[in-house]
Design a protein around this motif. Sequence first.
Motif, PDB file in Angstrom:
ATOM      1  N   MET A   1       0.740  -1.258   0.021  1.00  0.00           N
ATOM      2  CA  MET A   1      -0.065   0.157  -0.112  1.00  0.00           C
ATOM      3  C   MET A   1       0.762   1.501  -0.122  1.00  0.00           C
ATOM      4  O   MET A   1       0.565   2.182   0.701  1.00  0.00           O
ATOM      5  N   GLU A  96       1.288  -5.944   3.443  1.00  0.00           N
ATOM      6  CA  GLU A  96      -0.133  -4.896   3.492  1.00  0.00           C
ATOM      7  C   GLU A  96      -0.133  -4.572   4.914  1.00  0.00           C
ATOM      8  O   GLU A  96       0.637  -4.790   5.713  1.00  0.00           O
ATOM      9  N   GLN A 259      -6.859  -5.016  -7.338  1.00  0.00           N
ATOM     10  CA  GLN A 259      -6.494  -3.885  -8.211  1.00  0.00           C
ATOM     11  C   GLN A 259      -5.578  -4.243  -9.503  1.00  0.00           C
ATOM     12  O   GLN A 259      -5.277  -5.277  -9.740  1.00  0.00           O
TER      13      GLN A 259
HETATM   14 MG    MG Z   1      -2.261  -3.289  -1.494  1.00  0.00          MG
END
Ligand code: MG
Length: 650
Positions: A1, A96, A259
Motif C-alpha cells: 500500500m 499490507e 487492483q
Molecule cells: Mg495493496
Amino acid sequence: MGLLSLGKPLSWDETKQHAEHVRQHGINQFINLFKNLKDRNDKTLKWGDEIEYMIVKFDHKNKKARLSLKAKQLLDVMDSREQLEGSNRAVLWRPEWGEWMIEGTPGKPYGIDESNYSGGGSLAHFNVVEANMKSRRQEINALLDEDEALLCITSYPRLGTDDFSHPFTKPDPKNSATRSQFLSDDVISSYHPRFKTIAENIRERRGRKVIINVPIFKDSKTVDPFNETFDDEESDSASKTDHLYLDGMGFGMGCACLQVTFQASNINEARVLYDQLTPMCPIAMALSAASPIHRGYLVDRDCRWGIISASVDDRTKEELGEEPLNHNMFRITKSRYDSIDSYLCEANDKYNDILLTYQKCYYQQMIDAGVDPMLAKHIAHLFIRDPIVVYKEKLDQNDEIETDHFENIQSTNWQTMRFKPPPPQSGIGWRVEFRPMEIQMTEFENAAYVVFIVLLTRVILSFKLNLLIPISKVDENMIEAQKRDAVKRSKFWFRKDIISLRSPPEAAKCVEATGCCSDNCCEKSDSETTPFDESCVLMSINEIINGKGQQFPGLVPLLKHYLSSIELDVDTQCTIQQYLNLIANRASGKLKTTAQWIRDYVSQHPDYKHDSIVNDTINYDLLMTCNRIQKGELNPRELVGDNPRTKTNL
Ligand code: MG
Ligand code: GLU
C-alpha cells in the motif's frame, strides 16, 4: 500500500515541521519527471493485477477461526526467494497493513503488443492470469500450517472481537498508535515501521481517533434502536444510533481488494484510460461487492469503500468544516482515501463539476515549468495533503533523480484511480491504476474481473468509446454502489451514448450487431453536441453490462463483439467467454455477488438468530466453507455458475 523507504519514520510533531519541505521537493521532483518523461513512448501495453490475501487459523476443536499474525514470517521467506531468483519469479509478495495480510502480484507484468490493439496480439495473456493467481496461492499454502488457510476475503467478519487473532493481545486504548478499543498495535504489519506510523500520525494529525459508523443491517430480531456503549467518552460520543461503530485504521486498511494497473503507450493514452475508467469505478465495485460483515455484525453496506475512507481520514476539525480555519489552509471535502475529483483530459474538463481544492502556488510552479493545467491541477490537488510518514534519512534528496517526496504524497492519496508517472531510470511507462474492486473468493472470479476491466480498456481505446459523465454523478454512484445488493436494487448514472462521433466504423458496426439502434447511439448525440447534464441516464447494472434493448448496447455484448472480430486462440477465447459470462450473470442477478452469498450463508446458518450477530461458530463455518470453495472442493452454483472450467495455463 505504498512507498517503503529505509529508515526510521518521524513522529507527527517532527513530520509536520518537514511537511512543506517534502511537498515543495515533491513538486520539484514531479516537474523533473514530467520534463524528462512526458514524451516517453512504450510499444507494449502492459498490465498486472494485485490480490490482497488474509491468513486464517482454524481451531477445529472449539470451532473458532482466528486471523493468523504471521505475514512477516512469510514475507521473510519470500524476500529471500526473490533475492535468489530475482526477475525470474512468477509471483511477487509484498506486505499490507495488517500482520495477517499479504499481497501477491505476477512477477512480471502481462504484455500486449500495442501495434496490434484490434488484432489480438498477445491477448493470449488473458489465459495466464488465473493460472498465475493459482500459483500464488500454492506458493503460500506450502508454507502454512495444516490448520491455516490463505483466504481471499474482503473483510474479516470478526475483526476486532474478543480473541480474534492468533496470537491475541488486548487492545490498549490509552497508549496504542490508533487508541482503538478493539485492535491492538500487534495486528499492524511488523514488516516495516511505516504501517504503524501511518496509523499513529493520522490519529495525531486529526487530533482524535478515527470515527467509522456503518449502518447496521436491521434483521427481524436486531435490537431496535441499535446502540452500543463502550465505557469511553470519545467512543460513546462518536458512535451513532443504528450504526456499527469502528475506531481504528485496521477496520479499513485491514480490508482486501483487487487492483489492476495498466501501462499506457504514452502520457495522453494514460489520461484517456484514467478518465474513461473513472465512471466504471462504482459499477465494478458494486459488481464485486464482498464485505457485508464487520466486527461480528451484518451491516447494511456491501462494500468496504466508506469504511476505509473513514479509517484513514486525517482531516482536522478545521479541514472538515467543524471549526473555523485557523491553523489549516483548506476546507477539504474528501478523505485521502476517496473517489477522484477531476478528469485529466482537456476535452473532459466540462465534466469536472465538483469543487477541486488545490495548492495555487504549486499549480503555478508546474504551469511555469510547462505542465498543462489539467495535470497541474490534479497534482496540486493531491498536494493539499501533509505527508504522514517522513524518514529523517530521506529528507535531503536530489530532485533531479529521486522521487521519494513526490511518491510520499502520491502514494498516500488512495483514490479510486491513480495516475502514475514512470519511475525515473526505469523501463516502466505512464500508468493508471484501477482500485475500487473488492476481492473475490476464487482465482476464476478474480481473473474474470481483471480480464473484464483489461478488455474494456482495449475496447475503449480501439473503438474510442466515451463513458464520461459529470464527476458529481460518479460520486453519487459511489455512494449508491456500496448499498446492500446495489446490483439488484440500485440505479446508476451512466452515459447514454458511449459510441462517440470519433469512433471508427467498427464501433458502429459493433453496436448494430449488439442489436442497439445505431441512430440512437452513433449519430444523434455525442459529447460535442449534448449538454453534459443530459448526456447520462439512470440505468441498472444489468442494463449497463448486458444492454437495454434498442437504447444501450451493454458493455459485455460490446466486448464479445470486439473479441469475435479479432484473432484469438481457441483456449483463450473459451476462457474469456466464461469470464464474461460470470460478469454478465452477476450483473443480471442470475448469480449472486459475494456479499449476497455471504449474507445468505449467515442467514441460513442454524446458529443465526436474525439479530445481525455473526458469532464465532457462524464465522468458523463460513470461513471453512470459503476455504473449501477456494480449494476447489466446493462449487456454489449460485455464485459462479455451472462448474466453470477455464483453459487457463501458465
Ligand atoms: Mg495493496
Ligand atoms: N487494502 C486497500 C483496499 O482494500 C488498498 C491498499 C492499497 O492501496 O494497496 O482498497
